[in-house]
Design an enzyme around this catalytic site. Structure first.
Site, mmCIF file in Angstrom:
data_model
loop_
_atom_site.group_PDB
_atom_site.id
_atom_site.type_symbol
_atom_site.label_atom_id
_atom_site.label_comp_id
_atom_site.label_asym_id
_atom_site.label_seq_id
_atom_site.Cartn_x
_atom_site.Cartn_y
_atom_site.Cartn_z
ATOM 1 N N GLY A 1 0.781 -1.226 0.000
ATOM 2 C CA GLY A 1 0.000 0.000 0.000
ATOM 3 C C GLY A 1 0.811 1.272 0.000
ATOM 4 O O GLY A 1 2.016 1.263 0.099
ATOM 5 N N SER A 2 0.175 2.364 -0.172
ATOM 6 C CA SER A 2 0.733 3.700 -0.082
ATOM 7 C C SER A 2 -0.383 4.645 -0.451
ATOM 8 O O SER A 2 -1.339 4.747 0.289
ATOM 9 C CB SER A 2 1.966 3.895 -0.958
ATOM 10 O OG SER A 2 2.686 5.015 -0.489
#
Length: 105
Positions: free
Chosen positions: A55-56
């Protein structure tokens, strides 16, 4: 937020309502983006176009005054499920739910 040192992938969409840019930004820990679409591919509303491992963030860039956000800053969203914005203006009967990938970098 500084993201210029992180790995990023930009996907340009040529939609019936105008151009849209999707920017996937991988953080310092993730550093890996897996893309599932390329130039010339057709994509449907809600279709996944790639994944950021661990994720980010993903940014959605649209021309000024073409849409209205329907999410709040800090709100949890789910890719492919949570509507992010509503197009301004009437939707014609010819409105398509698919679009073509214009460019990927």
């Amino acid at each position: 937020e500084r993201s210029h040192g992180n790995r990023r992938r930009e996907v340009g969409l040529d939609t019936a309502r105008g151009p849209v840019l999707v920017v996937q930004v991988a953080g310092l820990l993730a550093r890996r983006i897996v893309g599932w679409v390329g130039p010339g591919d057709r994509v449907a509303a809600g279709q996944k176009i790639g994944m950021i491992t661990f994720g980010s963030r993903t940014d959605l860039v649209i021309p000024i005054d073409t849409g209205t956000p329907i999410v709040e800053v800090g709100q949890k969203v789910v890719g492919g499920r949570t509507p992010l914005m509503r197009w301004n203006g009437p939707i014609s009967n010819s409105y398509e739910t698919t679009t073509t990938i214009d460019a990927v970098r």
